[in-house]
Write a protein that holds these residues in place. Structure first.
Motif, PDB file in Angstrom:
ATOM      1  N   HIS A 290       0.803  -1.220   0.000  1.00 11.79           N
ATOM      2  CA  HIS A 290       0.000   0.000   0.000  1.00 11.79           C
ATOM      3  C   HIS A 290       0.841   1.277   0.000  1.00 11.79           C
ATOM      4  O   HIS A 290       0.288   2.369  -0.163  1.00 11.79           O
ATOM      5  N   GLY A 291       2.151   1.169   0.239  1.00 13.39           N
ATOM      6  CA  GLY A 291       2.989   2.359   0.277  1.00 13.39           C
ATOM      7  C   GLY A 291       3.285   2.880  -1.126  1.00 13.39           C
ATOM      8  O   GLY A 291       3.180   2.167  -2.129  1.00 13.39           O
ATOM      9  N   THR A 292       3.671   4.153  -1.186  1.00 11.69           N
ATOM     10  CA  THR A 292       4.060   4.749  -2.469  1.00 11.69           C
ATOM     11  C   THR A 292       5.337   4.076  -2.984  1.00 11.69           C
ATOM     12  O   THR A 292       6.333   3.982  -2.249  1.00 11.69           O
ATOM     13  N   GLY A 316       2.657   7.578   1.314  1.00  9.65           N
ATOM     14  CA  GLY A 316       1.457   7.309   0.529  1.00  9.65           C
ATOM     15  C   GLY A 316       0.246   8.007   1.093  1.00  9.65           C
ATOM     16  O   GLY A 316       0.337   8.750   2.087  1.00  9.65           O
TER      17      GLY A 316
END
Length: 379
Positions: A290-292, A316
């Motif tokens: 889910h992180g950038t 993110g």
């Protein structure tokens, strides 16, 4: 006044009055079963005078069920043994009410054995009969409750058997072919590979790691929700090697992502190291998913003031307040779109592992970063 003088002045018992006004009902039956004598007490109870009772049969005073019982039990028992005790009957009064009584009877015979009379005594038994009925009703209720409990136990047993079958299927039927795929990948890596085949093997390795993690989560979910919770095997262990192994596995399956690591642990930690590794794998996998992509995921583990603190942060979009309340619920998949979504069990399993260790997982999220922090006591 002396004792003998007192006794001498006491009135003699009146046997006729004793019969007529006794605290029980008396009646006598001829050999043909007709009433020939009945005392005043019984007349009062049923509200029928003697002149209307004489010549009747005893079963004429009973209700329908009582007459059937009289013919099938009362009379045969009396003929067979010459007496009976404590037989429950219901007399019908003049106004139609039912009067429960207990009856005792004994035959009076002549020297040659001929039946002269049958003498019957009756005692009111409304309270006793009510108590007996309540006992019968209570027993019926207890039997019904027992049947319900047995049904529930049978259902729980069937559920437990299904659970064991479910776990067995996941543990064997899915793990075994996955292990074969992993072994085949390792064998191929020992041969000369092209750039394209190396990339395919990397994808296979990443899928194997991810699939293995999903199976672990489903197994733990089944045990936690249907069984006795997460089971730990705690012992004092050096935790850093298992943490670095987990990090390297995920780094290997996310070659395009940067993972910054800081580990400062003072000596062995009393924990289930494989479970802590699973917790870190779930949190780190969540951050990588889910992180950038263009920002590193940061991991820190340290012992601070008698507790283990481990946090994993990623950049993110922040998690919404609504999603924050459901992050640790099973099968919650969040809001951000991604092609690598799992079953939504990773954070739930991580929270269960933390709870089993007496610890907690906290989360904070804003425009700068999202950070999951696991804290557990060291003693």
């Amino acid at each position: 006044m002396s004792g003998p003088d007192t006794q001498g002045s006491m009135p003699a018992e009146d046997l006729e009055d004793l019969y007529e006004n006794a605290p029980c009902g008396y009646l006598s039956l001829q050999p043909d079963g007709r009433i020939v004598k009945v005392n005043r007490t019984l007349q009062t109870w049923i509200g029928i005078p003697a002149e209307q009772l004489l010549g009747k049969r005893l079963h004429d005073l009973l209700n329908t069920s009582g007459r059937i019982f009289y013919e099938t039990h009362f009379a045969p028992l009396l003929r067979m043994q010459g007496f009976f005790n404590e037989v429950a009957l219901d007399l019908v009064t003049a106004d139609g009410r039912k009067l429960p009584v207990l009856a005792n009877a004994m035959e009076r015979r002549s020297e040659d054995g001929a039946l002269l009379f049958t003498r019957v005594t009756m005692f009111q038994a409304a309270e006793r009969r009510r108590y007996e009925r309540e006992l019968v009703e209570a027993r019926a209720a207890a039997d019904a409750a027992g049947a319900t409990i047995k049904s529930q136990l049978d259902f729980e047993q069937q559920t437990a058997e299904l659970r064991e079958q479910f776990i067995a299927i996941l543990g064997h039927d899915l793990r075994n072919p996955l292990a074969s795929i992993a072994a085949a990948g390792r064998m191929l890596r020992k041969e000369e590979q092209t750039d394209r085949s190396t990339k395919v093997l990397d994808l296979m390795q990443g899928s194997v790691v991810r699939m293995s993690g999903l199976i672990d989560n489903v197994l733990d979910f089944a045990r936690a929700r249907l069984g006795g919770g997460i089971v730990l095997d705690r012992r004092a262990e050096v935790l850093e090697p298992i943490l670095r192994q987990v990090i390297e596995e995920l780094r290997y399956s996310h070659l395009d992502r940067a993972i910054e690591v800081s580990i400062e642990l003072d000596g062995p930690i009393n924990c289930d190291s494989s479970r802590i590794g699973q917790l870190v794998s779930n949190l780190l996998g969540n951050a990588l998913t889910h992180g950038t992509p263009d920002e590193p995921v940061r991991l820190s583990a340290a012992t601070v003031d008698g507790r283990l603190e481990l946090w994993i942060a990623n950049g993110g979009a922040p998690i919404s307040s609504d999603a924050m309340t459901r992050l640790f619920q099973p099968f919650f998949k969040g809001e951000a779109g991604t092609s690598q979504r799992g079953l939504g069990l990773g954070l739930y399993i991580a929270s269960e592992i933390a709870r089993a260790h007496g610890g907690t997982i906290m989360v904070s999220s804003d425009d700068q970063e999202t950070c999951f922090t696991f804290v557990m006591p060291l003693d």
